[in-house]
Design a protein around this motif. Structure first.
Motif, PDB file in Angstrom:
ATOM      1  N   LEU A 308       0.821  -1.205   0.000  1.00  0.00           N
ATOM      2  CA  LEU A 308       0.000   0.000   0.000  1.00  0.00           C
ATOM      3  C   LEU A 308       0.856   1.256   0.000  1.00  0.00           C
ATOM      4  N   ASN A 309       1.906   1.251   0.846  1.00  0.00           N
ATOM      5  CA  ASN A 309       2.851   2.358   0.918  1.00  0.00           C
ATOM      6  C   ASN A 309       4.153   1.806   1.472  1.00  0.00           C
ATOM      7  N   ASN A 310       5.083   2.693   1.831  1.00  0.00           N
ATOM      8  CA  ASN A 310       6.377   2.203   2.299  1.00  0.00           C
ATOM      9  C   ASN A 310       6.329   1.611   3.693  1.00  0.00           C
ATOM     10  N   LYS A 311       5.165   1.645   4.362  1.00  0.00           N
ATOM     11  CA  LYS A 311       5.035   1.078   5.704  1.00  0.00           C
ATOM     12  C   LYS A 311       4.084  -0.113   5.768  1.00  0.00           C
ATOM     13  N   THR A 312       3.152  -0.226   4.841  1.00  0.00           N
ATOM     14  CA  THR A 312       2.054  -1.185   4.984  1.00  0.00           C
ATOM     15  C   THR A 312       1.901  -2.046   3.738  1.00  0.00           C
ATOM     16  N   SER A 313       1.743  -3.339   3.970  1.00  0.00           N
ATOM     17  CA  SER A 313       1.427  -4.262   2.883  1.00  0.00           C
ATOM     18  C   SER A 313       0.294  -5.178   3.321  1.00  0.00           C
ATOM     19  N   HIS A 359      -8.814 -26.989   2.486  1.00  0.00           N
ATOM     20  CA  HIS A 359      -8.817 -25.662   1.880  1.00  0.00           C
ATOM     21  C   HIS A 359      -8.529 -24.635   2.971  1.00  0.00           C
ATOM     22  N   ALA A 360      -7.618 -23.740   2.684  1.00  0.00           N
ATOM     23  CA  ALA A 360      -7.239 -22.714   3.657  1.00  0.00           C
ATOM     24  C   ALA A 360      -7.154 -21.363   2.976  1.00  0.00           C
ATOM     25  N   VAL A 361      -7.742 -20.332   3.614  1.00  0.00           N
ATOM     26  CA  VAL A 361      -7.673 -18.960   3.111  1.00  0.00           C
ATOM     27  C   VAL A 361      -7.118 -18.081   4.218  1.00  0.00           C
ATOM     28  N   ASN A 362      -6.156 -17.245   3.849  1.00  0.00           N
ATOM     29  CA  ASN A 362      -5.501 -16.367   4.823  1.00  0.00           C
ATOM     30  C   ASN A 362      -5.484 -14.933   4.300  1.00  0.00           C
ATOM     31  N   LEU A 363      -5.874 -13.986   5.173  1.00  0.00           N
ATOM     32  CA  LEU A 363      -5.714 -12.558   4.907  1.00  0.00           C
ATOM     33  C   LEU A 363      -4.677 -12.027   5.886  1.00  0.00           C
ATOM     34  N   HIS A 364      -3.695 -11.291   5.399  1.00  0.00           N
ATOM     35  CA  HIS A 364      -2.638 -10.819   6.293  1.00  0.00           C
ATOM     36  C   HIS A 364      -2.264  -9.379   5.995  1.00  0.00           C
ATOM     37  N   LEU A 365      -1.785  -8.711   7.055  1.00  0.00           N
ATOM     38  CA  LEU A 365      -1.359  -7.315   6.975  1.00  0.00           C
ATOM     39  C   LEU A 365      -0.072  -7.149   7.753  1.00  0.00           C
ATOM     40  N   THR A 366       0.881  -6.417   7.187  1.00  0.00           N
ATOM     41  CA  THR A 366       2.128  -6.067   7.865  1.00  0.00           C
ATOM     42  C   THR A 366       2.277  -4.552   7.842  1.00  0.00           C
ATOM     43  N   HIS A 367       2.550  -3.972   9.021  1.00  0.00           N
ATOM     44  CA  HIS A 367       2.671  -2.512   9.114  1.00  0.00           C
ATOM     45  C   HIS A 367       3.895  -2.151   9.942  1.00  0.00           C
ATOM     46  N   ASN A 368       4.798  -1.363   9.359  1.00  0.00           N
ATOM     47  CA  ASN A 368       5.957  -0.832  10.083  1.00  0.00           C
ATOM     48  C   ASN A 368       5.517   0.418  10.823  1.00  0.00           C
TER      49      ASN A 368
END
Length: 794
Positions: A308-313, A359-368
């Protein structure tokens, strides 16, 4: 829980403290003006300690805020090479402008020249680097685990030597299956997608407390920045039966978009031979069984990440697996009296069919969160597993002169469905005086089991109501943890952690009209102390407490008929067991590691056989039956003084003491064993493109718990050849060449001695070829979900 939640809030607020408004900014580019992402920027104090650190974004820019006024040594690294090293006094916002680095040359050096050891021993784990091994082609994760030092793997379990089953992770995330289902799932993971396997004996508080013996971490391959790559692998494995394999792994990363997908399939069979001898008071039962298992499966994985930006994906991932569980087995039991006269012959033929998929579904977020390195990771997961099986068998008993002939034709059906929803949040927060990590997780599991038994002897189906069952089990768990790591000085490092887990369970059986509820809250501490005496000697002392919960299917009281003379069932009253472990290790010159281990396990549950003397029937039950004390000494030596040889030698000796806590007629044994293994990689040229692998394992006579095992050994030999800058690889490997690794086991229950021998078709020859191609100029991050802890207990 309120107090702990308040503590988390206080720590979260601490990251917003204001510092002086000094900053450092800049932009990293290559000589052809391409931005360099994920370059590392360090601000070092005068004593060499890290004051601040950051990473460049996809456009090559970086910003470090809130810097205290001082003189710092500024260093910039990319791909392991230092490109910038300058002392700067920071008392205001400073812009370094554009910093040019020469990255391509270093990248080429890394790709071509770096060659890790096939086996490595680190402070807390053993590492098997798959990429450089003969085993990297035309294999699956199960075969690689069988070749990993310190592990014992068969078709039903993965164990540490002398211990219980290990929990399995993929990229630090738990797989939510166990037993035969876990084995089948790992068979769908191709070796060309695996970078390394780590065996972790004392996991930190970050990980779920489940698994009393330790953890296995399967690390998948990473990919280069600004690149796309495709790797295809195929091959054939021949034991008593043969299996074909095909797999493909594709990755792409450009700008803000990262994609990875994989596909694998296998087609073939394996043959398992089993012998069972039971010494009844007046008769000897000698049985021989042959089973043919399908190895047919299809598995796929797709992952999409967006910066999304340099801190968040953010990202989403799907993993699926379909396995065909068909198998055919035949069994012949000869009944003799003790003057060696034949009394009866018992023949059983069976066919097993069904459907097995996950069956497996994963939503993930990483934020600096900030430029100090504070990072938030969150996962939301859904997992579904279905296992429907039907067993049709007929058992014919023939007496001498056709006296006492009997026939039973029957069908048993089992339908299992598991659903899991979980969410977790983890935070990593480096401080000036220590590094913190903390987080929370919640998980909701529902498992449903439906079973039926039909007597078909008279030509039509007669349902046995007593053998019909509808069992449902719910388990909800909430967890919170915190861990702190502190390097006191150059010689001492301490890490301490604490995990709290609160669990509620409910099991209900329709047939038996039984309901079982449990609610328990437990603490799980961990402690690590490391002392570097000098450059040659390092000591590590660690302690942890862990839990082993029953697998979901073990709680089902339904009786499963293997034949008319063998029945297995679960137990809804099974309780978790708890293990406290202390481990002391010494490493000399990073080559010789000696480890002493002591552990105490309470309320352990296990399957154990009982014998019905009147009906001549084997009944396999499960219960919490013992406390166990474990002592072990392991020595690991890495030899690499010759440029053409990498060798690892491992010796492990253990002793086990057991104490019965239930009134059951079992002949428990205190005892132990010695295990020896050596793994050797031999290079035939300076480029290391042609290599051989020689592996040898020896297991002494084992006396532990219910069982005695005869000694066994195996020898494996293989060759690997790499061409076209390592893009084209071919290998051939033969394991258990002398067919000397089959297990012969003895036990005594109800004063009846029993002998079992199992050969899982472990002698084989494996031939494989792989080819990789792509564009190295245009990093895909691997991600696994947060609910994988529950998967492993299926």
């Amino acid at each position: 829980m309120k107090t702990l939640a308040s503590l988390i809030s206080i720590i979260l607020l601490s990251i917003t403290n204001n510092y002086a408004q000094n900053s450092l900014t800049g932009n990293i580019q290559t000589s052809n003006q391409s931005p360099v992402d994920f370059a590392e920027i360090y601000l070092l104090k005068s004593n060499g300690a890290i004051a601040k650190q950051s990473y460049t974004s996809t456009d090559g820019s970086f910003t470090i805020d809130s810097i205290k006024e001082a003189t710092y040594l500024v260093q910039i690294y990319s791909l392991g090479k230092k490109h910038f090293d300058k002392e700067i006094f920071i008392n205001k916002p400073i812009d370094l402008g554009t910093v040019i680095i020469e990255q391509d040359t270093q990248l080429e050096e890394i790709v071509v020249k770096t060659n890790k050891k096939v086996f490595e021993r680190k402070a807390d784990r053993t590492v098997f680097n798959i990429e450089n091994s003969v085993h990297a082609i035309n294999n699956d994760a199960v075969e690689l685990l069988k070749l990993t030092p310190g592990l014992q793997v068969d078709n039903q379990s993965i164990k540490l030597i002398g211990k219980n089953e290990l929990r399995v992770m993929i990229n630090d995330k738990f797989v939510q299956l166990n037993g035969e289902e876990l084995i089948q799932y790992l068979k769908s993971l191709p070796s060309n997608s695996i970078k390394k396997i780590e065996v972790i004996t004392t996991p930190p508080a970050k990980y779920e407390a489940e698994g009393d013996s330790g953890l296995i971490n399967i690390v998948l391959k990473e990919n280069r920045a600004n690149a796309w790559n495709n790797s295809i692998s195929t091959g054939y494995k021949q034991g008593r039966k043969g299996t074909y394999r095909l797999s493909n792994v594709f990755s792409y990363n450009k700008g803000k978009v990262s994609i990875k997908s994989s596909f694998s399939t296998a087609l073939g069979k394996s043959q398992i031979n089993e012998n069972a001898t039971i010494y009844y008071p007046e008769k000897l039962w000698d049985g021989q069984s042959i089973r043919f298992d399908n190895n047919n499966n299809i598995a796929g994985n797709f992952q999409l990440d967006y910066q999304l930006n340099n801190k968040t994906s953010i990202g989403i991932q799907y993993m699926g697996n379909v396995y065909d569980p068909k198998s055919d087995d035949t069994d012949h039991i000869t009944v003799n009296n003790y003057v060696d006269n034949s009394v009866q012959n018992i023949y059983t033929n069976a066919k097993n069919t069904g459907v097995n998929n996950s069956h497996a579904v994963n939503l993930h977020l990483t934020h600096n969160i900030d430029t100090l390195g504070t990072k938030l990771n969150s996962d939301l997961d859904y997992f579904n597993y279905t296992n429907d099986q039907t067993r049709l068998f007929n058992t014919k008993t023939e007496g001498v002169n056709n006296i006492g002939d009997k026939l039973l034709i029957a069908s048993t059906t089992g339908n299992q469905n598991i659903e899991n929803i979980s969410a977790k949040v983890d935070i990593e927060q480096p401080l000036n005086w220590m590094n913190l990590s903390y987080g929370i997780k919640t998980s909701f599991v529902t498992t449903k089991n439906k079973n039926n038994f039909y007597d078909l002897t008279n030509g039509h189906a007669v349902e046995d109501i007593k053998q019909k069952d509808n069992f449902q089990y719910n388990e909800n768990t909430q967890a919170i943890y915190a861990s702190a790591n502190k390097k006191i000085n150059d010689k001492w490092t301490v890490q301490a952690g604490l995990r709290l887990e609160n669990t509620q369970t409910k099991g209900y059986s329709v047939t038996y009209e039984t309901e079982s509820k449990k609610n328990y809250t437990k603490l799980f501490p961990t402690l690590y102390i490391s002392h570097t005496l000098n450059d040659d000697n390092t000591f590590i002392l660690n302690y942890n407490r862990r839990i082993r919960r029953p697998a979901f299917w073990e709680l089902n009281p339904f009786q499963w008929y293997v034949s008319a003379y063998a029945i297995a069932s679960g137990n809804p009253k099974l309780e978790p067991s708890y293990t406290n472990k202390v481990e002391l290790s010494h490493t000399y010159k990073n080559k010789l590691t000696t480890t002493l281990t002591y552990s105490k396990a309470d309320n352990m549950f296990s399957q154990y056989p009982t014998i019905d003397k009147e009906l001549n029937r084997q009944i396999y039950l499960r219960d919490n039956i013992m406390n166990s004390t474990y002592y072990s000494l392991s020595v690991n030596y890495m030899y690499n003084r010759l440029p053409w040889l990498q060798s690892q030698l491992n010796v492990n000796a253990f002793y086990l003491e057991n104490k019965l806590i239930k009134d059951v007629s079992i002949n428990f044994k205190d005892g132990g064993a010695v295990f020896f293994s050596t793994n050797n990689t031999i290079y035939f040229n300076t480029e290391k493109s042609l290599s051989a692998q020689v592996d040898f394992t020896y297991e002494s006579k084992v006396k532990a718990n219910l069982w005695e095992l005869d000694p066994s050994f195996k020898l494996g030999v293989g060759v690997k050849y790499s061409m076209l800058d390592n893009k084209l690889n071919m290998s051939i490997y033969a394991d258990d060449i002398f067919r000397s690794y089959a297990k012969t086991v003895y036990t005594t229950t109800n004063d009846i001695r029993q002998k079992y021998k199992t050969d899982y078709d472990q002698r084989y020859i494996n031939v494989g070829i792989s080819y990789s191609f792509g564009n190295a100029k245009i990093k895909v991050k691997e991600h696994q979900g947060g609910n994988t802890d529950e998967k492993s207990r299926k």
